[in-house]
Design an enzyme around this catalytic site. Sequence first.
Site, PDB file in Angstrom:
ATOM      1  N   PRO A   1     -27.436  39.443 -15.389  1.00  0.00           N
ATOM      2  CA  PRO A   1     -27.954  39.980 -16.417  1.00  0.00           C
ATOM      3  C   PRO A   1     -28.482  39.202 -17.783  1.00  0.00           C
ATOM      4  CG  PRO A   1     -26.179  41.133 -15.484  1.00  0.00           C
ATOM      5  CD  PRO A   1     -26.129  39.836 -14.923  1.00  0.00           C
ATOM      6  N   CYS A   2     -29.385  39.463 -18.182  1.00  0.00           N
ATOM      7  CA  CYS A   2     -29.799  38.543 -19.506  1.00  0.00           C
ATOM      8  C   CYS A   2     -30.036  39.348 -20.798  1.00  0.00           C
ATOM      9  CB  CYS A   2     -31.270  37.793 -18.979  1.00  0.00           C
ATOM     10  SG  CYS A   2     -32.690  39.317 -18.570  1.00  0.00           S
ATOM     11  N   GLN A   3     -29.725  40.679 -20.827  1.00  0.00           N
ATOM     12  CA  GLN A   3     -30.276  41.549 -21.876  1.00  0.00           C
ATOM     13  C   GLN A   3     -29.356  40.948 -22.971  1.00  0.00           C
ATOM     14  OE1 GLN A   3     -29.719  42.819 -18.835  1.00  0.00           O
ATOM     15  NE2 GLN A   3     -31.381  44.122 -18.318  1.00  0.00           N
TER      16      GLN A   3
END
Length: 381
Positions: free
Chosen positions: A85-87
């Site tokens: 996850p990069c958010q």
Amino acid sequence: MSELRYSCIESFCGPGGLSLGLEWAGFETLTAFDHDDESLDTFNQYRDGKVAFKADSRELEPENLRNKADLDSNEELDLLSGGPPCQGFSKQKRGAHLGDERNHRVIDFAVLVGGIQPRFFVLENVATFGKKRGKKFMARIRDLLGEEYDLTDNTYNAADYGLAQTRERFILVGRRKDVDAYFEIPKPTVGEWKTVREQIGDLPEPPEDYSEHPEYPNHEAARVSDKNVERFSHVPPGGGWQDIPYDLRLDCHKDVDTSSGGWPDVYGRLEWDSQAPTLTKGFDSFTRGRYGHPEYDRPITPREAARLQGFPDDYEFVGNKGDVRGQIGNAVPPPLAMAIGLKIRRALMIDDGVLDKKDTMPMSRKGQYELELPETTPAHS
């Protein structure tokens, strides 16, 4: 297994963009995992057999993942890939990188690499991960893996690899130090960037009743209020909210100095002969960025967005509208993944004695390796 096809396990697989590109490059996905049910359905629907399963990386042991892949105790894995996850690292999240729990999934990935010891690994994230926001996480990855792996990090622009989208992504490639061939950063695969027209210009208009087009999965128009359609009708190609007559603007835009260019992409219309900006999961709304169709008064459809991400038209995304938007907007562009994968496969072939170090390998399906690659090709490649 063919000597030219190599094994891969995909972590945080999402709908499968990274896997698809690696498969085009000659890797076989043995298994994959994610926590999102709809993404897993999309991933498995496109592939023979249900290779992807649901798992939480915090609870997944390396040996369990090897078992899922049916790897013998003495059998090596060629590649472990993933896009945690990069958010939390996104530049749109001011300060969120400091305490966003999702960011620690990149360390989970490093732990899996350390436990499985693949010959190569690929870690994908947003461009800002390679800068200040990801600094402490990169330092931790080096602590965990630096003694056993040579690390090559680079920020790639997807437009250099065949997309009409200026999407930048950070990709870290690790080569186990006993592999006798280095990873080379792939050069751009196109001389000139593709245009929006080349990528989506041949698609027919979606049905007016907001249903899905009968021939193109996920090609359906978003419901937009009459007022927003009226606003957007005043925006020329390449324009934005500044082109909307004052009386029609949102209240938050009425007191903004247009010369300062505040939020220039809001209510933005794409240009046929240019490129799209980075797609996000908000691509079906005028208010979230430059996602308006170049010609018609509507946002781009999920199928048009999927084309701009490099997915073939038979790649159907599963779930409700929000699920589909999220899968497409967060996906790794398959053509970029293919370019990375081909360079890794070349290194593996050198290490295995199939290629000499002075030999080159074509960056397309044409040539001596054509029969070893999947028959499915990238859209508009």
